[in-house]
Design an enzyme around this catalytic site. Structure first.
Site, PDB file in Angstrom:
ATOM      1  N   GLY A 289      -6.683   1.079  -1.176  1.00  0.00           N
ATOM      2  CA  GLY A 289      -5.600   0.805  -0.211  1.00  0.00           C
ATOM      3  C   GLY A 289      -4.145   1.495  -0.234  1.00  0.00           C
ATOM      4  N   TYR A 290      -2.934   1.002  -0.059  1.00  0.00           N
ATOM      5  CA  TYR A 290      -2.407   1.238   0.727  1.00  0.00           C
ATOM      6  C   TYR A 290      -1.379   2.871   0.499  1.00  0.00           C
ATOM      7  CZ  TYR A 290      -2.285  -1.207   4.851  1.00  0.00           C
ATOM      8  OH  TYR A 290      -2.432  -1.470   6.568  1.00  0.00           O
TER       9      TYR A 290
ATOM     10  N   PHE B  54       6.042   3.891  -5.839  1.00  0.00           N
ATOM     11  CA  PHE B  54       7.478   3.717  -4.936  1.00  0.00           C
ATOM     12  C   PHE B  54       6.958   4.457  -3.455  1.00  0.00           C
ATOM     13  CE2 PHE B  54       9.006   4.197  -9.437  1.00  0.00           C
ATOM     14  CZ  PHE B  54       9.868   3.478  -9.554  1.00  0.00           C
TER      15      PHE B  54
ATOM     16  N   CYS C 179       5.892  -5.357   0.267  1.00  0.00           N
ATOM     17  CA  CYS C 179       6.378  -5.157  -0.846  1.00  0.00           C
ATOM     18  C   CYS C 179       7.574  -6.465  -1.867  1.00  0.00           C
ATOM     19  CB  CYS C 179       6.548  -4.302  -1.372  1.00  0.00           C
ATOM     20  SG  CYS C 179       5.516  -3.308  -1.562  1.00  0.00           S
TER      21      CYS C 179
ATOM     22  N   PHE D 282       6.047  -4.009  10.607  1.00  0.00           N
ATOM     23  CA  PHE D 282       6.785  -4.011   9.665  1.00  0.00           C
ATOM     24  C   PHE D 282       8.058  -3.334  10.133  1.00  0.00           C
ATOM     25  CE2 PHE D 282       6.797  -2.429   5.638  1.00  0.00           C
ATOM     26  CZ  PHE D 282       6.004  -1.672   5.719  1.00  0.00           C
TER      27      PHE D 282
HETATM   28  P1  NAD Z   1      -3.722  -3.405  -0.806  1.00  0.00           P
HETATM   29  O1  NAD Z   1      -4.496  -4.692  -0.270  1.00  0.00           O
HETATM   30  O2  NAD Z   1      -3.636  -2.514   0.732  1.00  0.00           O
HETATM   31  O3  NAD Z   1      -5.441  -2.832  -1.662  1.00  0.00           O
HETATM   32  C1  NAD Z   1      -5.769  -3.528  -2.778  1.00  0.00           C
HETATM   33  C2  NAD Z   1      -6.917  -2.962  -2.710  1.00  0.00           C
HETATM   34  O4  NAD Z   1      -7.376  -3.419  -4.244  1.00  0.00           O
HETATM   35  C3  NAD Z   1      -7.851  -3.729  -1.839  1.00  0.00           C
HETATM   36  O5  NAD Z   1      -8.375  -2.942  -0.460  1.00  0.00           O
HETATM   37  C4  NAD Z   1      -9.200  -4.706  -2.247  1.00  0.00           C
HETATM   38  O6  NAD Z   1     -10.084  -4.900  -1.519  1.00  0.00           O
HETATM   39  C5  NAD Z   1      -8.699  -3.948  -3.808  1.00  0.00           C
HETATM   40  N1  NAD Z   1      -9.416  -4.697  -5.296  1.00  0.00           N
HETATM   41  C6  NAD Z   1      -8.702  -5.482  -5.272  1.00  0.00           C
HETATM   42  N2  NAD Z   1      -9.660  -6.832  -6.402  1.00  0.00           N
HETATM   43  C7  NAD Z   1     -10.311  -5.313  -6.285  1.00  0.00           C
HETATM   44  C8  NAD Z   1     -11.158  -5.639  -7.769  1.00  0.00           C
HETATM   45  N3  NAD Z   1     -11.538  -6.662  -8.440  1.00  0.00           N
HETATM   46  N4  NAD Z   1     -12.620  -4.455  -7.694  1.00  0.00           N
HETATM   47  C9  NAD Z   1     -11.860  -3.440  -6.835  1.00  0.00           C
HETATM   48  N5  NAD Z   1     -11.347  -3.705  -5.861  1.00  0.00           N
HETATM   49  C10 NAD Z   1     -10.193  -4.754  -5.505  1.00  0.00           C
HETATM   50  O7  NAD Z   1      -2.754  -3.082  -1.353  1.00  0.00           O
HETATM   51  P2  NAD Z   1      -1.645  -2.580  -1.937  1.00  0.00           P
HETATM   52  O8  NAD Z   1      -0.460  -2.216  -0.142  1.00  0.00           O
HETATM   53  O9  NAD Z   1      -2.307  -1.083  -1.751  1.00  0.00           O
HETATM   54  O10 NAD Z   1      -0.904  -2.382  -3.066  1.00  0.00           O
HETATM   55  C11 NAD Z   1      -1.295  -2.725  -4.207  1.00  0.00           C
HETATM   56  C12 NAD Z   1      -0.507  -2.591  -5.158  1.00  0.00           C
HETATM   57  O11 NAD Z   1       1.057  -1.561  -4.954  1.00  0.00           O
HETATM   58  C13 NAD Z   1       0.583  -4.218  -5.058  1.00  0.00           C
HETATM   59  O12 NAD Z   1       1.276  -4.385  -6.499  1.00  0.00           O
HETATM   60  C14 NAD Z   1       1.708  -3.540  -4.500  1.00  0.00           C
HETATM   61  O13 NAD Z   1       2.581  -4.354  -4.326  1.00  0.00           O
HETATM   62  C15 NAD Z   1       1.720  -1.845  -4.596  1.00  0.00           C
HETATM   63  N6  NAD Z   1       2.558  -1.978  -3.403  1.00  0.00           N
HETATM   64  C16 NAD Z   1       1.861  -1.560  -2.313  1.00  0.00           C
HETATM   65  C17 NAD Z   1       3.302  -0.455  -2.153  1.00  0.00           C
HETATM   66  C18 NAD Z   1       3.257  -0.436  -0.277  1.00  0.00           C
HETATM   67  O14 NAD Z   1       3.654  -0.282   0.442  1.00  0.00           O
HETATM   68  N7  NAD Z   1       1.954  -1.136  -0.052  1.00  0.00           N
HETATM   69  C19 NAD Z   1       4.515   0.421  -2.748  1.00  0.00           C
HETATM   70  C20 NAD Z   1       4.387   0.584  -3.785  1.00  0.00           C
HETATM   71  C21 NAD Z   1       3.479  -0.485  -4.359  1.00  0.00           C
HETATM   72  C1  UDX Z   2      10.062   0.188   0.059  1.00  0.00           C
HETATM   73  C2  UDX Z   2      10.126   0.756  -0.694  1.00  0.00           C
HETATM   74  O1  UDX Z   2      10.882   1.267   0.189  1.00  0.00           O
HETATM   75  C3  UDX Z   2       9.435   1.469  -1.510  1.00  0.00           C
HETATM   76  O2  UDX Z   2      10.690   2.269  -2.181  1.00  0.00           O
HETATM   77  C4  UDX Z   2       8.137   0.419  -1.734  1.00  0.00           C
HETATM   78  O3  UDX Z   2       7.170   1.292  -3.198  1.00  0.00           O
HETATM   79  C5  UDX Z   2       7.736  -0.548  -1.282  1.00  0.00           C
HETATM   80  O4  UDX Z   2       8.910  -1.532  -0.572  1.00  0.00           O
HETATM   81  P1  UDX Z   2       7.871  -0.448   2.561  1.00  0.00           P
HETATM   82  O5  UDX Z   2       8.250  -1.633   2.544  1.00  0.00           O
HETATM   83  O6  UDX Z   2       6.667   0.546   3.160  1.00  0.00           O
HETATM   84  O7  UDX Z   2       8.850   0.490   1.103  1.00  0.00           O
HETATM   85  O8  UDX Z   2       8.598  -0.361   3.353  1.00  0.00           O
HETATM   86  P2  UDX Z   2      10.983   0.579   3.918  1.00  0.00           P
HETATM   87  O9  UDX Z   2      10.346   1.328   4.118  1.00  0.00           O
HETATM   88  O10 UDX Z   2      11.389   0.223   2.397  1.00  0.00           O
HETATM   89  O11 UDX Z   2      10.883  -0.727   5.066  1.00  0.00           O
HETATM   90  C6  UDX Z   2      10.696  -2.085   4.523  1.00  0.00           C
HETATM   91  C7  UDX Z   2      11.215  -3.102   5.564  1.00  0.00           C
HETATM   92  O12 UDX Z   2      12.974  -2.957   5.678  1.00  0.00           O
HETATM   93  C8  UDX Z   2      10.872  -2.898   6.889  1.00  0.00           C
HETATM   94  O13 UDX Z   2      10.737  -3.876   7.410  1.00  0.00           O
HETATM   95  C9  UDX Z   2      12.367  -1.753   7.308  1.00  0.00           C
HETATM   96  O14 UDX Z   2      12.085  -1.563   9.007  1.00  0.00           O
HETATM   97  C10 UDX Z   2      13.516  -2.771   6.324  1.00  0.00           C
HETATM   98  N1  UDX Z   2      14.721  -2.041   7.018  1.00  0.00           N
HETATM   99  C11 UDX Z   2      14.478  -0.975   5.945  1.00  0.00           C
HETATM  100  C12 UDX Z   2      16.016  -2.202   7.822  1.00  0.00           C
HETATM  101  O15 UDX Z   2      16.025  -3.133   8.126  1.00  0.00           O
HETATM  102  N2  UDX Z   2      16.696  -1.369   6.790  1.00  0.00           N
HETATM  103  C13 UDX Z   2      16.784  -0.347   6.827  1.00  0.00           C
HETATM  104  O16 UDX Z   2      18.211  -0.098   6.982  1.00  0.00           O
HETATM  105  C14 UDX Z   2      16.119   0.198   6.506  1.00  0.00           C
END
Ligand code: NAD
Ligand code: UDX
Length: 490
Positions: free
Chosen positions: A10-11, A158, A273, A335
């Site tokens: 994912g992301y 992060f 998140c 977002f």
């Molecule tokens: P996401 O939903 O984009 O990706 C997760 C992926 O895992 C999906 O593609 C899903 O199909 C896959 N998956 C689920 N169950 C599975 C299984 N049993 N086997 C194989 N694949 C499987 O999620 P994300 O945004 O990448 O977030 C993942 C984790 O990282 C979360 O815990 C989130 O809190 C954390 N995180 C996210 C961000 C962010 O910016 N999105 C930043 C830091 C941490």
């Molecule tokens: C956040 C954390 O920054 C990152 O470290 C963590 O790993 C995942 O969660 P993200 O959710 O991708 O990242 O975006 P971020 O830049 O933190 O913004 C989150 C939200 O806050 C957005 O909707 C943004 O528009 C809002 N925001 C941010 C504000 O409204 N004001 C600000 O000054 C900063």
């Protein structure tokens, strides 16, 4: 260490593994996911996520030492070290619903790791998890009597979306939590830390115990979100007192003890998140009987909900207390800028509230229109329009909900020309040049400062066109003095 796998493409999984593969050409990196569409897209030049700079990074390693697969079992079998990066959304059912993390995907992966391993492995929590999840993972992985040794590490991510590649290339810190009390634990920690040390300066790779690492991730997000809610709370006060929240943020942020980042007032934070992780923290605190601590953090989320609702309330008030049947052009649905992600986007709440007022909503976004369509399904009175000019044509109001850079360069004079008058502009991200827009004829409503409006108190006659030369600087409705102390005439 020769082969690493990541479960979850994912992301987080996709970009992090692309960076590791690019920086460590001697390692084979297998990224596995059950979502076949996602895996297919990772193999093309239309990646499944919109992230600046990601495609060149993926292309650098794809097919060389970076591989995407749906064969989760094979990836587990081949790997020496396995990142688990599956989704951990807020639980929607049963105990802890609405607060706790849903760990079903994560637990499923733990069981699959056990089923498909035939030698010792390091398992790394990349997903954001509640404190002490590693302990549960250890119990599952060793549930067959300890046939194989699994060392469990916490390595929270992060990166922020929209700047993921930059954040991964040059992280403020990398956190590796492990069992520092045992020789095996220390060896596992060092093995993972050594991967990052290939491009991250040594002093930025922190090693801690597992629980500190898990907790630090939740706390970092809670602190960031708390800053946004803090400044948003002040935006409401600024609107009623005549202060300008941007000026306050600047003055406060220049105190080096406070710092200037994450003080942009707006319609509230979104993303997958912040809300989820704070609620997770709240749930933990409640579980440990820390009611006051839980209430404190919960208020950050409450304030965020208030900010979104307040925005729509202000819109309604400005537009003569009715938007029923009015075309409202929503510019930006993601977002935040530079992502197509719409998870927990504040734009969703705003649009739902506009629809509840019977507005005709037209949504435009450069990268998030497909996700926006999915959010609304076949809801009535909503349209999707890639071209902002088309969205604005015949609209009563422009509502900016994402601070896309391209929106700064729109031909606002042309947009104004095509709109119903009086033309309203609500800047939910406080990123446009309000004075310039006012001079074009718009009635401009920022967040946290006074509206710039051509409408005399009591409102104009319908159909009134263009500036009337009277700048009534109303304290969100009341007539008053401009914040510079003048009578507001321009
Ligand atoms: P996401 O939903 O984009 O990706 C997760 C992926 O895992 C999906 O593609 C899903 O199909 C896959 N998956 C689920 N169950 C599975 C299984 N049993 N086997 C194989 N694949 C499987 O999620 P994300 O945004 O990448 O977030 C993942 C984790 O990282 C979360 O815990 C989130 O809190 C954390 N995180 C996210 C961000 C962010 O910016 N999105 C930043 C830091 C941490
Ligand atoms: C956040 C954390 O920054 C990152 O470290 C963590 O790993 C995942 O969660 P993200 O959710 O991708 O990242 O975006 P971020 O830049 O933190 O913004 C989150 C939200 O806050 C957005 O909707 C943004 O528009 C809002 N925001 C941010 C504000 O409204 N004001 C600000 O000054 C900063």
């Amino acid at each position: 260490m020769k082969t690493i796998a990541c479960i979850g493409a994912g992301y987080v999984g996709g970009p992090t593994m692309a960076m590791i593969a690019a920086k460590c050409p001697d390692l084979t990196v297998l990224v596995a996911d059950v979502n076949a569409d996602r895996i297919r897209a990772w193999g093309t030049d239309t990646l499944p996520i919109y992230e600046p700079g990601l495609l060149p990074l993926v292309r650098q390693a794809r097919g060389r030492n970076l591989f995407f697969t749906t064969d989760v079992a094979e990836a587990i079998h081949r790997a020496d070290l396995i990142f688990v990066s599956v989704n951990t959304p807020t639980k929607t059912y049963g105990q802890g619903a609405g607060l706790a993390a849903d760990l079903q995907y994560w637990e499923k992966v733990a069981r699959e790791i056990l089923a498909h391993s035939d030698r010792d492995k390091i398992v790394v929590e990349k997903s954001t998890l509640p404190v002490r999840t590693a302990e549960a993972m250890a119990r599952i992985l060793h549930s067959d009597g300890g046939r194989i040794r699994f060392d469990i590490l916490s390595n929270p991510e992060f990166l922020a979306e929209g700047t993921a590649v930059k954040d991964l290339e040059n992280p403020d810190r990398v956190l590796v939590g492990g069992d520092l009390e045992t020789e095996n634990g220390r060896r596992a920690v060092e093995a993972l830390a050594d991967i990052y040390r290939r491009w991250v300066p040594r002093e930025r790779v922190l090693t801690t115990n597992v629980w500190s690492s898990e907790l630090s991730k939740l706390v970092a997000n809670a602190f960031l979100a708390q800053r946004v809610s803090s400044i948003n709370s002040i935006s409401a006060l600024a609107e009623t007192t005549g202060a300008d929240v941007g000026e306050v943020a600047r003055a406060v942020g220049m105190d080096s003890r406070i710092g200037g980042k994450f003080l942009r007032a707006g319609i509230g934070f979104g993303g997958s998140c912040f809300k989820k992780d704070i609620l997770n923290l709240v749930y933990l605190c409640r579980n440990y009987g820390l009611t006051e601590v839980a209430d404190y953090w919960e208020s950050v989320v409450r304030l965020n909900e208030y900010q979104k609702t307040r925005f729509v309330r202000n819109m309604l008030k400005a537009m003569f207390n009715t938007i029923a049947g009015k075309r409202i052009a929503v510019l930006g649905f993601a977002f935040k800028a530079d992502t197509g992600d719409t998870r927990e986007t504040p734009a969703l709440t705003v649009c739902r509230e506009l629809l509840a007022e019977h507005a005709e909503v037209v949504i435009s976004d450069p990268a998030a229109l497909d996700n926006a369509r999915r959010e609304f399904g076949d809801t009535a009175h909503i349209q999707f329009e890639p071209d902002p000019a088309q969205a604005a044509a015949g609209a009563h109001a422009l509502v900016f909900l994402t601070d896309w850079d391209s929106y700064r360069h729109l031909d606002f004079a042309a947009l104004y020309h095509g709109m119903v008058k009086p033309a309203f502009l609500f800047d939910g991200r406080n990123f446009l040049n309000h004075r310039e827009l006012f001079h074009l004829g718009f009635n401009v409503y920022p967040i946290g400062s006074q509206p710039l409006t051509h409408l005399a108190a009591g409102g104009p006659g319908p159909g009134q066109d263009g500036p009337v030369g009277l700048w009534v600087c109303g304290l969100w409705g009341k007539t008053g003095l401009a914040s510079d102390g003048s009578d507001g005439s321009d």
